[in-house]
Design an enzyme around this catalytic site. Structure first.
Site, PDB file in Angstrom:
ATOM      1  N   HIS D  54       0.876  -1.167   0.000  1.00 42.66           N
ATOM      2  CA  HIS D  54       0.000   0.000   0.000  1.00 42.66           C
ATOM      3  C   HIS D  54       0.921   1.228   0.000  1.00 42.66           C
ATOM      4  O   HIS D  54       1.977   1.194   0.622  1.00 42.66           O
ATOM      5  CB  HIS D  54      -0.836   0.121   1.280  1.00 42.66           C
ATOM      6  CG  HIS D  54      -1.762  -1.017   1.548  1.00 42.66           C
ATOM      7  ND1 HIS D  54      -1.387  -2.126   2.260  1.00 42.66           N
ATOM      8  CD2 HIS D  54      -3.054  -1.191   1.219  1.00 42.66           C
ATOM      9  CE1 HIS D  54      -2.429  -2.948   2.359  1.00 42.66           C
ATOM     10  NE2 HIS D  54      -3.443  -2.412   1.729  1.00 42.66           N
ATOM     11  N   ASP D  57       2.398   1.927   3.313  1.00 44.97           N
ATOM     12  CA  ASP D  57       3.359   0.955   3.856  1.00 44.97           C
ATOM     13  C   ASP D  57       4.774   1.409   3.563  1.00 44.97           C
ATOM     14  O   ASP D  57       5.712   1.146   4.332  1.00 44.97           O
ATOM     15  CB  ASP D  57       3.212  -0.419   3.170  1.00 44.97           C
ATOM     16  CG  ASP D  57       1.853  -1.048   3.370  1.00 44.97           C
ATOM     17  OD1 ASP D  57       1.198  -0.747   4.376  1.00 44.97           O
ATOM     18  OD2 ASP D  57       1.457  -1.841   2.490  1.00 44.97           O
ATOM     19  N   MET D  88       2.262  -6.241  -7.830  1.00 42.40           N
ATOM     20  CA  MET D  88       0.982  -5.651  -7.443  1.00 42.40           C
ATOM     21  C   MET D  88       1.204  -4.523  -6.449  1.00 42.40           C
ATOM     22  O   MET D  88       2.140  -4.567  -5.651  1.00 42.40           O
ATOM     23  CB  MET D  88       0.110  -6.744  -6.817  1.00 42.40           C
ATOM     24  CG  MET D  88      -1.293  -6.307  -6.421  1.00 42.40           C
ATOM     25  SD  MET D  88      -1.418  -5.668  -4.720  1.00 42.40           S
ATOM     26  CE  MET D  88      -1.711  -7.177  -3.783  1.00 42.40           C
ATOM     27  N   GLU D 181     -11.105  -6.519  -4.494  1.00 39.19           N
ATOM     28  CA  GLU D 181     -11.013  -7.525  -3.439  1.00 39.19           C
ATOM     29  C   GLU D 181     -12.257  -7.465  -2.564  1.00 39.19           C
ATOM     30  O   GLU D 181     -12.424  -6.548  -1.776  1.00 39.19           O
ATOM     31  CB  GLU D 181      -9.757  -7.273  -2.592  1.00 39.19           C
ATOM     32  CG  GLU D 181      -9.616  -8.242  -1.452  1.00 39.19           C
ATOM     33  CD  GLU D 181      -8.322  -8.034  -0.682  1.00 39.19           C
ATOM     34  OE1 GLU D 181      -7.320  -7.597  -1.285  1.00 39.19           O
ATOM     35  OE2 GLU D 181      -8.309  -8.278   0.540  1.00 39.19           O
ATOM     36  N   LYS D 183     -15.049  -8.346   0.376  1.00 39.41           N
ATOM     37  CA  LYS D 183     -15.062  -8.762   1.784  1.00 39.41           C
ATOM     38  C   LYS D 183     -16.442  -8.458   2.332  1.00 39.41           C
ATOM     39  O   LYS D 183     -16.990  -7.396   2.044  1.00 39.41           O
ATOM     40  CB  LYS D 183     -13.984  -7.993   2.570  1.00 39.41           C
ATOM     41  CG  LYS D 183     -13.767  -8.529   3.981  1.00 39.41           C
ATOM     42  CD  LYS D 183     -12.662  -7.789   4.725  1.00 39.41           C
ATOM     43  CE  LYS D 183     -12.452  -8.391   6.097  1.00 39.41           C
ATOM     44  NZ  LYS D 183     -11.516  -7.613   6.925  1.00 39.41           N
ATOM     45  N   GLU D 217      -9.852 -13.223  -1.624  1.00 36.56           N
ATOM     46  CA  GLU D 217      -9.049 -13.654  -0.471  1.00 36.56           C
ATOM     47  C   GLU D 217      -9.746 -14.811   0.235  1.00 36.56           C
ATOM     48  O   GLU D 217     -10.944 -14.731   0.549  1.00 36.56           O
ATOM     49  CB  GLU D 217      -8.851 -12.478   0.488  1.00 36.56           C
ATOM     50  CG  GLU D 217      -8.050 -12.868   1.719  1.00 36.56           C
ATOM     51  CD  GLU D 217      -7.567 -11.685   2.544  1.00 36.56           C
ATOM     52  OE1 GLU D 217      -7.178 -10.659   1.944  1.00 36.56           O
ATOM     53  OE2 GLU D 217      -7.590 -11.771   3.781  1.00 36.56           O
ATOM     54  N   HIS D 220     -11.858 -14.030   3.330  1.00 37.39           N
ATOM     55  CA  HIS D 220     -12.999 -13.129   3.143  1.00 37.39           C
ATOM     56  C   HIS D 220     -14.243 -13.892   2.716  1.00 37.39           C
ATOM     57  O   HIS D 220     -15.341 -13.623   3.211  1.00 37.39           O
ATOM     58  CB  HIS D 220     -12.647 -12.041   2.129  1.00 37.39           C
ATOM     59  CG  HIS D 220     -11.611 -11.075   2.622  1.00 37.39           C
ATOM     60  ND1 HIS D 220     -11.172 -10.005   1.904  1.00 37.39           N
ATOM     61  CD2 HIS D 220     -10.942 -11.018   3.796  1.00 37.39           C
ATOM     62  CE1 HIS D 220     -10.264  -9.336   2.601  1.00 37.39           C
ATOM     63  NE2 HIS D 220     -10.112  -9.939   3.749  1.00 37.39           N
ATOM     64  N   ASP D 245      -5.375 -13.693  -2.991  1.00 41.78           N
ATOM     65  CA  ASP D 245      -4.828 -13.530  -1.644  1.00 41.78           C
ATOM     66  C   ASP D 245      -5.019 -14.824  -0.877  1.00 41.78           C
ATOM     67  O   ASP D 245      -6.150 -15.209  -0.552  1.00 41.78           O
ATOM     68  CB  ASP D 245      -5.554 -12.393  -0.905  1.00 41.78           C
ATOM     69  CG  ASP D 245      -4.964 -11.029  -1.206  1.00 41.78           C
ATOM     70  OD1 ASP D 245      -3.983 -10.944  -1.963  1.00 41.78           O
ATOM     71  OD2 ASP D 245      -5.495 -10.034  -0.683  1.00 41.78           O
ATOM     72  N   ASP D 255     -11.893 -11.423  10.926  1.00 39.51           N
ATOM     73  CA  ASP D 255     -10.906 -11.712   9.876  1.00 39.51           C
ATOM     74  C   ASP D 255      -9.586 -12.147  10.520  1.00 39.51           C
ATOM     75  O   ASP D 255      -8.892 -11.334  11.132  1.00 39.51           O
ATOM     76  CB  ASP D 255     -10.713 -10.407   9.096  1.00 39.51           C
ATOM     77  CG  ASP D 255      -9.827 -10.579   7.874  1.00 39.51           C
ATOM     78  OD1 ASP D 255      -9.543 -11.713   7.473  1.00 39.51           O
ATOM     79  OD2 ASP D 255      -9.430  -9.536   7.316  1.00 39.51           O
ATOM     80  N   ASP D 257      -6.792 -13.902   9.084  1.00 40.04           N
ATOM     81  CA  ASP D 257      -5.545 -13.789   8.325  1.00 40.04           C
ATOM     82  C   ASP D 257      -4.479 -14.759   8.816  1.00 40.04           C
ATOM     83  O   ASP D 257      -3.298 -14.391   8.969  1.00 40.04           O
ATOM     84  CB  ASP D 257      -5.008 -12.349   8.385  1.00 40.04           C
ATOM     85  CG  ASP D 257      -5.790 -11.393   7.486  1.00 40.04           C
ATOM     86  OD1 ASP D 257      -6.405 -11.846   6.509  1.00 40.04           O
ATOM     87  OD2 ASP D 257      -5.769 -10.178   7.767  1.00 40.04           O
ATOM     88  N   ASP D 287      -1.641 -12.948   1.891  1.00 38.95           N
ATOM     89  CA  ASP D 287      -2.124 -11.785   2.633  1.00 38.95           C
ATOM     90  C   ASP D 287      -2.571 -12.290   3.998  1.00 38.95           C
ATOM     91  O   ASP D 287      -3.748 -12.543   4.239  1.00 38.95           O
ATOM     92  CB  ASP D 287      -3.283 -11.123   1.880  1.00 38.95           C
ATOM     93  CG  ASP D 287      -3.665  -9.799   2.541  1.00 38.95           C
ATOM     94  OD1 ASP D 287      -3.035  -9.440   3.559  1.00 38.95           O
ATOM     95  OD2 ASP D 287      -4.590  -9.143   2.053  1.00 38.95           O
TER      96      ASP D 287
END
Lengths: 389, 389, 389, 389
Positions: D54, D57, D88, D181, D183, D217, D220, D245, D255, D257, D287
């Site tokens: 991102h 980031d 990406m 994406e 969710k 993902e 998700h 993802d 979530d 992850d 992810d």
């Protein structure tokens, strides 16, 4: 390659599992009825240890005494021939319309009395067939509407019923223990005693609490998103794991009753690890349904699949525990340290208050920065499960 | 129009609720910190009865003794000025990294000892501020991996901790009771004592079981798809509803902490009906979070909304119970009949076995065909809830 | 008090709803079969506008041509007598064992061909009875095992089937549009096109995409924890809300088919608000099941309850929209501002890049601190729903 | 033993994954920030192919141009040194309070304009770094209240934003495709475009639909109880699987992850099978979040675990497909038969109507009785997964 199942593995099946004719809420039966005698023979051939039943599985609802005796005799003969045992029995208190609002907790008192009689009658048969455990699945004890059921009164009646039955079993010297089977919903919108926890709590209120334990089912807890291994561990901790129903479920949806391992496989691995090492000695009972797509060949394949997966997981779990790298990871994670009491032997709260190392001189930043290595431990389990170590 | 809330309604709020700064897993805080003194004043103006706190809400983690005293004094002064009481307090055992693997059940023994000390310290303050209930929400007591936590050892340690603290409170004469707050998951993948039932069962194993009860939260049970009204009814039945957390949740997802009534409104209606008529006398405590989209105006509006909805539901429930048509429908549904024991006074199982009307002469077809009128009863409730009757 | 339903309200019911005999996965039927002719008359008396059917609801599976004609004639006579219309029809492609692995997407090609024929036959009848919408609920199109179904091939076959049927209907000049009904699971472990979104996406791939839309059902989306109002809004946005199934569901569990409003009441309120103001002109179709506890009296009470709750919610929604305080809150929340395009008329990205007020001079802190008042808006909705404003 | 990962495996990680500092809704960060340059080096050592980011980031929100350039240069140098690519990139449109009500669909028009600018700025950087895919996760595009968001207007704005950005990318010749994406919820109560299906449907309405696809993902979809393999198959069928993802989730809850494979392992097995054999050529992007209990050692162990599990599953899937017994079982199940069109070449509906073998002479009882062997097929998959065949 894993050995084939033998009676020593204590695998058992309900007559209603392989015998399910595969009618579902949207579809008619896809398979013919299965003769219980045939079931006994086939299960024996597959290496099972025993078979279990609801009264109406064995003796059609409403049978006269003569028919009843005939059904029982044929069944006993098959057991004798095959060596299969009947470690558990239970009552069908959910299929007939009379139980549409429950059995022990139906608003209608007549229905409650009838239900008690139906159970007592089958307890006699259970004892005659040598069952040590009698399961109560209260699938109809519940409601769709919070207005229609006084839950506290319902729990009073539930207790009243179980107390009476416990007294009956004790007086008759049947040597039978009771096992409650929790389920959160389906067929009722909400079922009473919906989880392992609720049932454990309820048991404590019973007059003969010592003779009542649990028969938890994998899918039932997973329908509520609960960790089945955690639930079984708590049941064991309370000394209440009297029996267990193994199957598979894929999350919070209708009750799927898949083959054991065909749902959450990672949780199934840890479950077998716990059952094998946690002191549970009872039957490994499969309460599953062969999918509606299967014919009789598929039925017996699915029965075998349950046992095979259990044995494979048992093998994997043993290798996991024996692996030195796993033992190192467990040490890093401090898993065994949790068995050490928090207090020193004989330490009082006054002593603890006086221990400056516990608080004043303790550095939470340092402890908080310490890595636990839990993910690596999980990964080792996954790799063992995959048979790659 | 419903009257405004007054202290007689016993509405209470946690400092951390209106004080939530609205950081979430994917976003930074959207609101500045709120001074607890300001909170006390605003809640008093809105008609609340009391305020509750975690130690770290009132006194920032790591404060020195002088600062600590200052924070407490300011808070006490505000309470005195406003008349607000502190019926409940609790400990923050989840925010600091030191608790990342739990507090009473951390694998790391040092952490467990530290946690006990942190609680004891805050129990002193809770008693000083007049709290009668002390809540334990074990949000970090759990795991993400079945390999990393020995659940049975964890329950041993949980019990050890609570037994010690119960002894401490008793010896000090604090007059405080404990209330466990179950939650199925979040922040841990699976939390120990995940539901009302699991916590009730656990309590029975405690040395001072009589002084430990529950603080159930609406959203926590609903995250597991469980009927909150059923759970509260069971908690009341066991005599263990010591406190309650009211809020809103929209199904099996992350913990939303919405305003009370902004989730499952029909269940909220029956909950208020049960609380008002079921013998619960404690505070109506709102444990909610003003949405992240709100500024401080929205914070106080949302606080008021909780109380207003409760009062409206209370009014609707009273009208429901008073409606003769509802009373007729309850009679048709046989709701009160469930309070009648299944056995006659003095009846034994032998008597029941001898009663042919209970089984041999009972016609299950007739009983099964009887309509219960449960849907109509629910509809009457919906119409009362909608204020249309 | 709300007026009684009239045909102008466009309330319709499936024959299979009030006609459900209440067999469920764990229990036998509790009610006798209902004659479709009787149903037509009773629905007309209750104020319904129309009735809908699966082929096998009207004409038992396997009937000969003579019987078939007789069933149809009796039904048509009843429609004529009562003035009830048949705005929608559908096919039973799920009950018979032949469809156990699906209909249009069964692995077995013979079954697929048979399914197409069964549909074509009933399309003729649907047209004869004046239906404008034909629903496809693919309850058996799915799998329990990811190994057993090639999902991409299944979507090819699904498309092939619908393309053929669209051509058939067009050629015959039936004036019928198709409406797909998504569902995530039950009776299959996972159903293809599980949500509104998946079905919308699929429709775009069809040859006659313009004549295919959706028939979403409240409970089906809620079983996946999805917001039904959001789903309907997206379906409307795509111009694809061809029909709707109203009922009630209490979260992620088995398909409950409760009375409309007996599930998530707050979402039902916003749904009626959207349907009444969002341009949907079709029937308000109830696809619910009278609970298994009900007799025939309860069946008709439950049918009436659906309509009554809809009308009450419509009344409440109108009052909500008309309330000046609500209008103020909507303004604070900026709800209408979202209808203003993000770009100015004729603005290009180059213009936007050149607009320093959009980025360089924009202060995100100020915008981020602005309260949206969403909670207050929700509270106003709750209070209107409760009939308290 | 499985080979170690190499860049040929196309494993990629987001900077925000290993870089997650482990603050959660109830707890503070447990790990220090990670320098992106350090991340690049460590991922390269572990065998990864690329890294994704991102904007925020890499370049802290609000950085000046000079700082920005410095951050980018350091990162590019690290990429050059290690050979890692950036396939990406994406935008952080969720963390800052300014996005609390959404970005492209915020009620506040200023916020929408700002969001577009923020994206355009980062698209320039993405292109500069060689990214081919640009992901849009609209985590804040949604609502908690159905009153506060006009969903249809929101979809208009969403489309407006994406159309503009597509035009921008096209005009600049960036060679970038977009990947949405989906969710279902968290952080918003309900998120727009909640599933693969809803996003696919939406894409069809875009001006440049051809350059927009999906980045689904694992967790998700599983949060909504949906079968991820089914979703990916449908995305592939529409030609829209642009990126993926990978991670782990344990059912309908917050979530999680988790590491890939640490959730639903059986579904993960079939996912890898599909990705490897279904024509997907893009990166295998993890992810996930290293659990909050881990320190930096655990972070890198968890990164390696993702890749290792993927490779093991790939190996197992290949063996499954190669096993003659599996091939036999697939034949019994008729899996390949579904690829055969339902109609004969050139067959019209008229031909089908004339084919008596399709309906009049077809015996549904015979076809319905045929066993599909699906359970056995699943069992073979489980045994391959367990490495026992």
């Amino acid at each position: 390659m894993t050995a084939n199942p033998t009676p020593a593995d204590k695998f058992t099946f309900g007559l209603w599992t392989v015998g399910w004719q595969a009618a579902d809420p949207f579809g008619d039966a896809t398979r013919p009825a299965l003769d219980p005698v045939e079931t006994v023979h086939r299960l024996a051939e597959l290496g099972a240890y025993g078979v279990t039943f609801h009264d109406d599985d064995l003796i059609p609802f409403g049978s006269g005494d003569a028919d009843r005796a005939k059904h029982v005799e044929r069944f006993k003969a098959a057991l004798k021939e095959t060596g299969l045992v009947v470690p558990m029995a239970t009552t069908n208190l959910f299929k007939h319309p009379v139980f549409k609002d429950g059995a022990f907790t139906a608003n209608d008192r007549e229905v409650r009395r009838y239900a008690l009689r139906k159970v007592m009658r089958n307890l006699d048969l259970a004892a005659e067939l040598g069952a040590h455990t009698y399961v109560f699945w209260g699938g109809r004890e519940g409601s769709e509407s919070d207005a229609a059921k006084d839950v506290r009164a319902a729990l009073d009646r539930y207790r009243e019923g179980l107390d009476l039955l416990a007294e009956y079993v004790t007086d008759r010297g049947y040597g039978i223990k009771f096992a409650l089977e929790p389920k959160p919903n389906e067929p009722r919108g909400d079922i009473l005693l919906p989880t392992i926890g609720h049932a454990l709590a309820f048991i404590n209120s019973l007059e003969h609490a010592d003779m009542v334990g649990l028969n938890p089912e994998v899918g039932h807890e997973q329908m509520a998103g609960l960790n089945f291994v955690h639930g079984i561990a708590q049941a064991l901790w309370h000394g209440k794991l009297f029996h267990i129903d193994l199957n598979g479920q894929r999350g919070a949806k209708f009750d799927q009753d898949l083959v054991f391992g065909h749902g959450d496989l990672l949780n199934a691995f840890f479950l077998v690890d716990l059952l094998e090492n946690g002191g549970y000695e009872g039957p490994r009972h499969f309460d599953y349904k062969p999918s509606r797509t299967e014919d009789i060949t598929g039925v017996w394949q699915s029965a075998a699949a349950n046992m095979r997966t259990y044995l494979l997981l048992k093998e994997r779990a043993a290798a996991f525990r024996a692996d030195p790298e796993v033992q190192d990871a467990l040490a890093v994670a401090g898993v065994a340290e949790l068995a050490t009491p928090t207090l020193n032997a004989g330490e009082s709260y006054t002593d603890l208050l006086a221990d400056r190392s516990a608080f004043e001189d303790f550095d939470p930043e340092v402890a908080g920065a310490r890595g636990k290595g839990f993910v690596q431990l999980t990964q080792l389990a996954v790799e063992h499960l995959l048979g790659s170590r």
